[in-house]
Design an enzyme around this catalytic site. Structure first.
Site, PDB file in Angstrom:
ATOM      1  N   LYS A  46       0.852  -1.214   0.000  1.00  0.00           N
ATOM      2  CA  LYS A  46       0.000   0.000   0.000  1.00  0.00           C
ATOM      3  C   LYS A  46       0.880   1.254   0.000  1.00  0.00           C
ATOM      4  O   LYS A  46       1.888   1.318   0.713  1.00  0.00           O
ATOM      5  CB  LYS A  46      -0.900  -0.018   1.252  1.00  0.00           C
ATOM      6  CG  LYS A  46      -1.727   1.247   1.465  1.00  0.00           C
ATOM      7  CD  LYS A  46      -2.798   1.446   0.418  1.00  0.00           C
ATOM      8  CE  LYS A  46      -3.524   2.790   0.558  1.00  0.00           C
ATOM      9  NZ  LYS A  46      -4.308   3.149  -0.645  1.00  0.00           N
ATOM     10  N   GLY A  74      -7.937   7.715  -0.034  1.00  0.00           N
ATOM     11  CA  GLY A  74      -7.178   8.875   0.414  1.00  0.00           C
ATOM     12  C   GLY A  74      -5.844   8.510   1.032  1.00  0.00           C
ATOM     13  O   GLY A  74      -5.360   9.177   1.957  1.00  0.00           O
ATOM     14  N   LEU A  75      -5.241   7.427   0.502  1.00  0.00           N
ATOM     15  CA  LEU A  75      -3.900   6.990   0.921  1.00  0.00           C
ATOM     16  C   LEU A  75      -3.784   6.773   2.441  1.00  0.00           C
ATOM     17  O   LEU A  75      -2.816   7.201   3.068  1.00  0.00           O
ATOM     18  CB  LEU A  75      -2.821   7.980   0.442  1.00  0.00           C
ATOM     19  CG  LEU A  75      -2.677   8.146  -1.081  1.00  0.00           C
ATOM     20  CD1 LEU A  75      -1.577   9.146  -1.414  1.00  0.00           C
ATOM     21  CD2 LEU A  75      -2.367   6.816  -1.759  1.00  0.00           C
ATOM     22  N   ASN A 129       4.309   6.631  -6.776  1.00  0.00           N
ATOM     23  CA  ASN A 129       2.903   6.897  -7.110  1.00  0.00           C
ATOM     24  C   ASN A 129       2.719   8.387  -7.375  1.00  0.00           C
ATOM     25  O   ASN A 129       2.768   9.207  -6.451  1.00  0.00           O
ATOM     26  CB  ASN A 129       2.024   6.424  -5.938  1.00  0.00           C
ATOM     27  CG  ASN A 129       0.541   6.559  -6.229  1.00  0.00           C
ATOM     28  OD1 ASN A 129       0.140   7.175  -7.220  1.00  0.00           O
ATOM     29  ND2 ASN A 129      -0.289   5.989  -5.375  1.00  0.00           N
ATOM     30  N   CYS A 132      -2.430   9.189  -7.774  1.00  0.00           N
ATOM     31  CA  CYS A 132      -3.621   8.989  -6.932  1.00  0.00           C
ATOM     32  C   CYS A 132      -4.607  10.142  -7.166  1.00  0.00           C
ATOM     33  O   CYS A 132      -4.253  11.313  -7.005  1.00  0.00           O
ATOM     34  CB  CYS A 132      -3.232   8.933  -5.449  1.00  0.00           C
ATOM     35  SG  CYS A 132      -4.683   8.808  -4.386  1.00  0.00           S
ATOM     36  N   LYS A 167       4.416   5.060 -11.408  1.00  0.00           N
ATOM     37  CA  LYS A 167       3.024   4.658 -11.690  1.00  0.00           C
ATOM     38  C   LYS A 167       2.238   5.849 -12.232  1.00  0.00           C
ATOM     39  O   LYS A 167       2.103   6.884 -11.563  1.00  0.00           O
ATOM     40  CB  LYS A 167       2.367   4.111 -10.416  1.00  0.00           C
ATOM     41  CG  LYS A 167       0.962   3.560 -10.676  1.00  0.00           C
ATOM     42  CD  LYS A 167       0.479   2.760  -9.498  1.00  0.00           C
ATOM     43  CE  LYS A 167      -0.892   2.172  -9.704  1.00  0.00           C
ATOM     44  NZ  LYS A 167      -1.327   1.342  -8.571  1.00  0.00           N
ATOM     45  N   ASN A 194      -3.140   3.696 -13.365  1.00  0.00           N
ATOM     46  CA  ASN A 194      -3.841   3.828 -12.094  1.00  0.00           C
ATOM     47  C   ASN A 194      -5.311   4.088 -12.443  1.00  0.00           C
ATOM     48  O   ASN A 194      -5.693   4.033 -13.604  1.00  0.00           O
ATOM     49  CB  ASN A 194      -3.221   4.977 -11.271  1.00  0.00           C
ATOM     50  CG  ASN A 194      -3.545   4.840  -9.768  1.00  0.00           C
ATOM     51  OD1 ASN A 194      -4.541   4.229  -9.391  1.00  0.00           O
ATOM     52  ND2 ASN A 194      -2.716   5.413  -8.925  1.00  0.00           N
ATOM     53  N   THR A 268      -7.941  -4.714  -8.510  1.00  0.00           N
ATOM     54  CA  THR A 268      -9.290  -4.908  -7.979  1.00  0.00           C
ATOM     55  C   THR A 268      -9.717  -6.379  -7.903  1.00  0.00           C
ATOM     56  O   THR A 268     -10.372  -6.790  -6.939  1.00  0.00           O
ATOM     57  CB  THR A 268     -10.291  -4.126  -8.869  1.00  0.00           C
ATOM     58  OG1 THR A 268      -9.811  -2.786  -8.991  1.00  0.00           O
ATOM     59  CG2 THR A 268     -11.683  -4.113  -8.279  1.00  0.00           C
TER      60      THR A 268
HETATM   61  C1  SIN Z   1      -6.283   5.818  -2.511  1.00  0.00           C
HETATM   62  O1  SIN Z   1      -5.691   5.491  -1.477  1.00  0.00           O
HETATM   63  O2  SIN Z   1      -7.126   6.740  -2.507  1.00  0.00           O
HETATM   64  C2  SIN Z   1      -6.009   5.118  -3.804  1.00  0.00           C
HETATM   65  C3  SIN Z   1      -4.580   5.100  -4.150  1.00  0.00           C
HETATM   66  C4  SIN Z   1      -4.264   5.440  -5.568  1.00  0.00           C
HETATM   67  O3  SIN Z   1      -5.165   5.578  -6.403  1.00  0.00           O
HETATM   68  O4  SIN Z   1      -3.087   5.603  -5.901  1.00  0.00           O
END
Ligand code: SIN
Length: 317
Positions: A46, A74-75, A129, A132, A167, A194, A268
């Site tokens: 994560k 939201g990470l 990343n 997001c 990413k 993503n 997913t």
């Molecule tokens: C999230 O935590 O909101 C999703 C992470 C992502 O889309 O990189």
């Protein structure tokens, strides 16, 4: 004779070209007893941020009626210091490579995180990343801006010699340009896509399905769009491209390899079938046998060859 499923992403050597996508495999330990970890060449943990985050308000996940998923987590994560102290050591003897996903609010925060992580020998590669869609600062705003992408990749490159994967977001207008900037500034690979930005409204309560109103959209419905983006980037850069977006079966995975992806990430659908990597690996090797291939890495050439052949036929016809 068995099919050789190994693949190489820069200096990163994987036993299979299937990777668990960040956000869908927790910190790596949660799935260890419910799936065959060895089917994954690597897992991406994560996304970690400099400080712990509780994430966005709920509801923050909604399954769409067409088999897709909206999320606006939201990470949420424990923050880099706790991750290094508590989460990473648990992965030390894992039978699969560990890729660490990071995100910051500023460019210098990315650099600081890489510097901290570089002291640990547990991880094999980084996934930066910059895509997001669910945070106010950083995230997608970096991944849609070539200048910021450049500065960010450069600073991460200065802080580690281990492989860097960036990413990318499918929401970038000039995705090929962003991917090229990653390549030119020292990234070893790019991974995409993503999530797309999406939203849904409950027509009875008149409330948004997700508290932040817009969210990241993933799952099987995005696969054709993701595949087209991967194809676009494969034709723009020379570094390996890791393809992802709605892969739910062997046939989907094979399409990404045919389009030129060196490896794929499953996201997913891990929620639906934790052992999906094992099933997909079986399907890919079976397909290779049918096509008289000795390795999964030969898949990329197949589609290209057919296209050249068809083009020639069309022109001469
Ligand atoms: C999230 O935590 O909101 C999703 C992470 C992502 O889309 O990189």
């Amino acid at each position: 004779m068995g099919i050789d499923t190994s693949c190489k992403i820069g200096k990163l050597q994987l036993t299979t070209p299937i990777i668990a996508a960040s956000g869908c495999f927790g910190y790596g330990t949660e799935y260890s007893e419910i799936c065959d970890l060895k089917a994954f060449g690597a897992i991406v943990t994560k996304t970690i941020t400099p400080q712990p985050r509780v994430g966005n308000s709920t509801p923050r996940i909604w399954e769409t009626p067409n088999g897709g998923m909206l999320n606006s987590i939201g990470l949420a994560n424990v923050g880099i210091d706790c991750y290094i102290k508590q989460k990473l050591p648990e992965l030390k003897n894992y039978p699969t490579k560990i890729i660490v996903s990071i995100a910051g609010n500023t460019i210098s925060e990315y650099g600081e995180m890489v510097e901290k992580l570089d002291a640990s020998d547990v991880w094999a590669a980084l996934e930066i990343n910059i895509s997001c869609p669910n945070v106010k600062e950083g995230g997608i705003s970096f991944g849609t801006n070539t200048r910021m992408t450049q500065d960010l990749v450069k600073i991460c490159r200065e802080k580690t010699t281990r492989p860097i994967i960036v990413k990318l977001t499918p929401m970038a207008t000039s995705l090929s340009e962003i991917a090229k900037v990653c390549e030119d500034n020292g990234a070893d690979a790019v991974s995409l896509v993503n999530t797309y930005v999406g939203m849904a409204i409950d027509i009875y309560s008149l409330k948004p399905r997700i508290a932040t109103i817009t969210a990241g959209y993933s799952g099987p419905p995005i696969k054709p769009m993701a595949l087209a983006r991967v194809w676009e980037v494969v034709n723009a850069v020379s570094i390996p491209v890791i393809g992802m977006g709605g892969i739910c079966c062997g046939e989907d995975a094979i399409e990404f390899f045919l389009a030129g992806a060196t490896a794929i990430e499953i996201g997913t659908m891990i929620y639906v079938e934790p052992n999906i990597a094992k099933n997909i690996l079986n399907d890919i090797t079976h397909y290779c046998t049918l096509k008289n291939l000795v390795s999964t890495s030969q898949l990329a050439g197949l589609f290209l060859k057919t296209r050249e052949f068809n083009t020639t036929c069309t022109i001469s016809g």
